[in-house]
Design a protein around this motif. Structure first.
Motif, mmCIF file in Angstrom:
data_model
loop_
_atom_site.group_PDB
_atom_site.id
_atom_site.type_symbol
_atom_site.label_atom_id
_atom_site.label_comp_id
_atom_site.label_asym_id
_atom_site.label_seq_id
_atom_site.Cartn_x
_atom_site.Cartn_y
_atom_site.Cartn_z
ATOM 1 N N MET A 1 0.852 -1.190 0.000
ATOM 2 C CA MET A 1 0.000 0.000 0.000
ATOM 3 C C MET A 1 0.889 1.242 0.000
ATOM 4 S SD MET A 1 -2.887 1.222 2.788
ATOM 5 C CE MET A 1 -3.653 -0.405 2.811
ATOM 6 N N LYS A 2 0.904 1.962 -1.102
ATOM 7 C CA LYS A 2 1.722 3.166 -1.216
ATOM 8 C C LYS A 2 1.022 4.324 -0.516
ATOM 9 C CE LYS A 2 4.026 1.835 -5.497
ATOM 10 N NZ LYS A 2 4.301 2.181 -6.909
ATOM 11 N N THR A 3 1.728 4.911 0.428
ATOM 12 C CA THR A 3 1.133 5.911 1.316
ATOM 13 C C THR A 3 1.967 7.179 1.318
ATOM 14 O OG1 THR A 3 0.242 4.184 2.754
ATOM 15 C CG2 THR A 3 0.468 6.371 3.707
ATOM 16 N N ILE A 4 1.309 8.325 1.455
ATOM 17 C CA ILE A 4 2.032 9.577 1.672
ATOM 18 C C ILE A 4 1.591 10.164 3.006
ATOM 19 C CG2 ILE A 4 2.255 10.033 -0.802
ATOM 20 C CD1 ILE A 4 0.149 12.255 -0.457
ATOM 21 N N ILE A 5 2.523 10.850 3.640
ATOM 22 C CA ILE A 5 2.249 11.578 4.877
ATOM 23 C C ILE A 5 2.303 13.064 4.557
ATOM 24 C CG2 ILE A 5 3.094 12.135 7.192
ATOM 25 C CD1 ILE A 5 4.262 9.306 7.321
ATOM 26 N N ILE A 6 1.259 13.786 4.907
ATOM 27 C CA ILE A 6 1.253 15.241 4.744
ATOM 28 C C ILE A 6 1.221 15.833 6.146
ATOM 29 C CG2 ILE A 6 0.112 17.231 3.703
ATOM 30 C CD1 ILE A 6 -1.149 15.351 1.674
ATOM 31 N N GLU A 7 2.350 16.328 6.599
ATOM 32 C CA GLU A 7 2.546 16.766 7.986
ATOM 33 C C GLU A 7 3.665 17.795 8.011
ATOM 34 O OE1 GLU A 7 2.791 17.716 11.491
ATOM 35 O OE2 GLU A 7 1.537 15.908 11.543
ATOM 36 N N ASP A 8 3.404 18.971 8.582
ATOM 37 C CA ASP A 8 4.394 20.037 8.523
ATOM 38 C C ASP A 8 5.461 19.953 9.608
ATOM 39 O OD1 ASP A 8 2.624 20.723 10.547
ATOM 40 O OD2 ASP A 8 2.857 22.872 10.232
ATOM 41 N N GLU A 9 5.254 19.129 10.623
ATOM 42 C CA GLU A 9 6.249 19.001 11.673
ATOM 43 C C GLU A 9 7.107 17.766 11.418
ATOM 44 O OE1 GLU A 9 4.862 19.289 15.620
ATOM 45 O OE2 GLU A 9 3.735 21.148 15.278
ATOM 46 N N VAL B 1 4.051 -1.251 12.684
ATOM 47 C CA VAL B 1 2.757 -1.937 12.831
ATOM 48 C C VAL B 1 2.237 -2.525 11.529
ATOM 49 C CG1 VAL B 1 2.167 -0.390 14.726
ATOM 50 C CG2 VAL B 1 1.292 0.113 12.439
ATOM 51 N N SER B 2 2.753 -2.052 10.387
ATOM 52 C CA SER B 2 2.195 -2.510 9.109
ATOM 53 C C SER B 2 3.272 -2.509 8.021
ATOM 54 C CB SER B 2 1.027 -1.615 8.700
ATOM 55 O OG SER B 2 0.334 -2.165 7.629
ATOM 56 N N PRO B 3 4.064 -3.577 7.942
ATOM 57 C CA PRO B 3 5.154 -3.634 6.959
ATOM 58 C C PRO B 3 4.690 -3.565 5.507
ATOM 59 C CG PRO B 3 5.441 -5.309 8.671
ATOM 60 C CD PRO B 3 4.072 -4.741 8.843
ATOM 61 N N ASP B 4 3.405 -3.866 5.248
ATOM 62 C CA ASP B 4 2.911 -3.823 3.873
ATOM 63 C C ASP B 4 2.614 -2.407 3.401
ATOM 64 O OD1 ASP B 4 0.712 -3.792 5.727
ATOM 65 O OD2 ASP B 4 -0.631 -4.052 4.023
ATOM 66 N N VAL B 5 2.689 -1.444 4.320
ATOM 67 C CA VAL B 5 2.459 -0.041 3.963
ATOM 68 C C VAL B 5 3.807 0.646 3.746
ATOM 69 C CG1 VAL B 5 1.512 2.164 4.732
ATOM 70 C CG2 VAL B 5 0.303 0.037 5.262
ATOM 71 N N THR B 6 3.970 1.254 2.592
ATOM 72 C CA THR B 6 5.219 1.939 2.261
ATOM 73 C C THR B 6 4.980 3.429 2.106
ATOM 74 O OG1 THR B 6 6.040 -0.009 1.069
ATOM 75 C CG2 THR B 6 7.122 2.095 0.610
ATOM 76 N N VAL B 7 5.680 4.220 2.892
ATOM 77 C CA VAL B 7 5.577 5.677 2.768
ATOM 78 C C VAL B 7 6.471 6.124 1.623
ATOM 79 C CG1 VAL B 7 5.961 7.894 3.899
ATOM 80 C CG2 VAL B 7 5.032 5.970 5.216
ATOM 81 N N VAL B 8 5.853 6.628 0.558
ATOM 82 C CA VAL B 8 6.609 7.003 -0.642
ATOM 83 C C VAL B 8 6.930 8.494 -0.678
ATOM 84 C CG1 VAL B 8 5.709 5.087 -1.998
ATOM 85 C CG2 VAL B 8 4.450 7.249 -1.950
ATOM 86 N N ALA B 9 6.286 9.283 0.178
ATOM 87 C CA ALA B 9 6.578 10.722 0.209
ATOM 88 C C ALA B 9 6.081 11.314 1.517
ATOM 89 C CB ALA B 9 5.921 11.443 -0.973
ATOM 90 N N PRO C 1 -1.852 8.077 -4.530
ATOM 91 C CA PRO C 1 -1.429 7.070 -3.551
ATOM 92 C C PRO C 1 -2.604 6.213 -3.093
ATOM 93 C CG PRO C 1 -1.593 9.215 -2.517
ATOM 94 C CD PRO C 1 -1.796 9.448 -3.989
ATOM 95 N N ASP C 2 -2.285 5.070 -2.506
ATOM 96 C CA ASP C 2 -3.319 4.182 -1.976
ATOM 97 C C ASP C 2 -3.907 4.723 -0.680
ATOM 98 O OD1 ASP C 2 -2.950 2.198 -4.013
ATOM 99 O OD2 ASP C 2 -1.096 1.612 -2.985
ATOM 100 N N LEU C 3 -3.166 5.585 -0.016
ATOM 101 C CA LEU C 3 -3.613 6.149 1.260
ATOM 102 C C LEU C 3 -2.892 7.463 1.516
ATOM 103 C CD1 LEU C 3 -5.013 6.002 4.085
ATOM 104 C CD2 LEU C 3 -3.029 4.687 4.858
ATOM 105 N N ILE C 4 -3.611 8.407 2.116
ATOM 106 C CA ILE C 4 -3.020 9.677 2.551
ATOM 107 C C ILE C 4 -3.238 9.816 4.049
ATOM 108 C CG2 ILE C 4 -3.057 12.190 2.348
ATOM 109 C CD1 ILE C 4 -4.242 11.835 -0.463
ATOM 110 N N LEU C 5 -2.155 10.062 4.774
ATOM 111 C CA LEU C 5 -2.230 10.416 6.192
ATOM 112 C C LEU C 5 -2.048 11.923 6.262
ATOM 113 C CD1 LEU C 5 -0.148 7.427 7.452
ATOM 114 C CD2 LEU C 5 -2.433 7.943 8.274
ATOM 115 N N LEU C 6 -3.099 12.624 6.665
ATOM 116 C CA LEU C 6 -3.161 14.067 6.454
ATOM 117 C C LEU C 6 -3.368 14.833 7.756
ATOM 118 C CD1 LEU C 6 -3.369 16.466 4.465
ATOM 119 C CD2 LEU C 6 -5.803 15.942 4.235
ATOM 120 N N ASP C 7 -2.405 15.701 8.063
ATOM 121 C CA ASP C 7 -2.546 16.609 9.205
ATOM 122 C C ASP C 7 -3.499 17.736 8.818
ATOM 123 O OD1 ASP C 7 -2.166 17.893 11.617
ATOM 124 O OD2 ASP C 7 -0.297 18.840 11.021
ATOM 125 N N ILE C 8 -4.275 18.220 9.783
ATOM 126 C CA ILE C 8 -5.252 19.278 9.481
ATOM 127 C C ILE C 8 -4.579 20.634 9.313
ATOM 128 C CG2 ILE C 8 -7.215 20.549 10.422
ATOM 129 C CD1 ILE C 8 -8.481 18.031 10.290
#
Length: 253
Positions: free
Chosen positions: A1-9, A23-31, A48-55
């Motif tokens: 699962m290709k994932t991006i993190i959007i976080e300013d800190e 916790v999840s080796p099948d998830v790869t943070v690509v950016a 991406p397959d998933l976005i982890l997004l800070d408000i």
């Protein structure tokens, strides 16, 4: 699962990345992206397959991303929103991670996403536009006052009267603008999420500094910044190397 993190800190993003790998080796943070502008530029050419997004991002609210481009990727928000807003995420099948993020919550959110995809064979984001519209109308409820012990009495201190908060000798202290010091029964991690980030900044593991308490700043070794606080503090206040870029960005908002 290709994932991006959007976080300013940077520290928060790096910590989240480490938690994901654990916790999840099948998830790869690509950016890892740090602003609305970076996110928009990236998502114009990537899905991406998933976005982890800070408000809250360095250049505005993450909801501004959706004003500029259409996003189809599932999103798990990282947020400090209070309970009534969090319930809206649940109702609309969009999960959230309440900061500070822990392993259990992250693992559960990823499991929920997998289950939703399996059940519907589609993205669980069908109602995201309605949710974003609703969330834009909400305001984060930041801490307005603190309850502190004062001798054998209890009193409240308005957040606007707080100069800074620091940790020392296994305790957390609040210092008001008059220089009075009070012990708080809360962690700095929790307090960091409770106060308005426009007014307070976590400069290192030990200090949460109010912008009006900064008297002077000096260049320090290893690209760090030494802060003179007002009221003065017996503990030295130095912006960590990792936090210095974010600190400079915070000062220039």
């Amino acid at each position: 699962m290709k994932t991006i993190i959007i976080e300013d800190e940077k520290l928060a993003a790096d910590r989240l990345n480490r938690l994901i790998m654990k916790v999840s080796p099948d998830v790869t943070v690509v950016a890892i992206l740090r602003s609305v502008e970076e996110a928009v530029n990236y998502l114009q050419s990537h899905t991406p397959d998933l976005i982890l997004l800070d408000i809250h991002l360095s250049d505005g609210s993450s909801f501004e991303i959706f004003d500029q481009i259409h996003v189809t990727s599932p999103i798990i928000f990282t947020t400090a929103y209070h309970e009534y807003a969090l319930k809206a995420f649940k109702v609309n099948s969009i999960d959230y991670l309440l900061k500070p993020i822990d392993e259990v919550a992250l693992s559960a959110a990823l499991d929920k996403l997998r289950q939703l995809k399996t059940e519907s064979n589609a993205s669980p984001m069908g109602e995201i536009e309605a949710l974003i519209s609703m969330m834009k109308k909400q305001e984060i409820s930041y801490r307005q006052r603190f309850l502190v012990a004062f001798g054998n009495k209890i009193k409240t201190i308005k957040t606007a009267e707080v100069a800074y908060i620091f940790a020392a000798d296994r305790a957390v202290f609040l210092v008001d603008r008059e220089g009075c010091r009070y012990v708080l029964d809360e962690t700095l991690d929790h307090l960091q999420e409770a106060v308005d980030p426009n007014g307070f900044f976590r400069v290192n593991r030990a200090f949460l500094v109010g912008i009006d308490a900064i008297e002077q700043m000096h260049s320090y070794s290893r690209s760090r910044i030494k802060i003179e606080l007002n009221p003065p503090c017996p503990k030295e206040c130095i912006v960590s190397t990792e936090r210095t870029p974010d600190f400079k960005g915070w000062l220039s908002r």
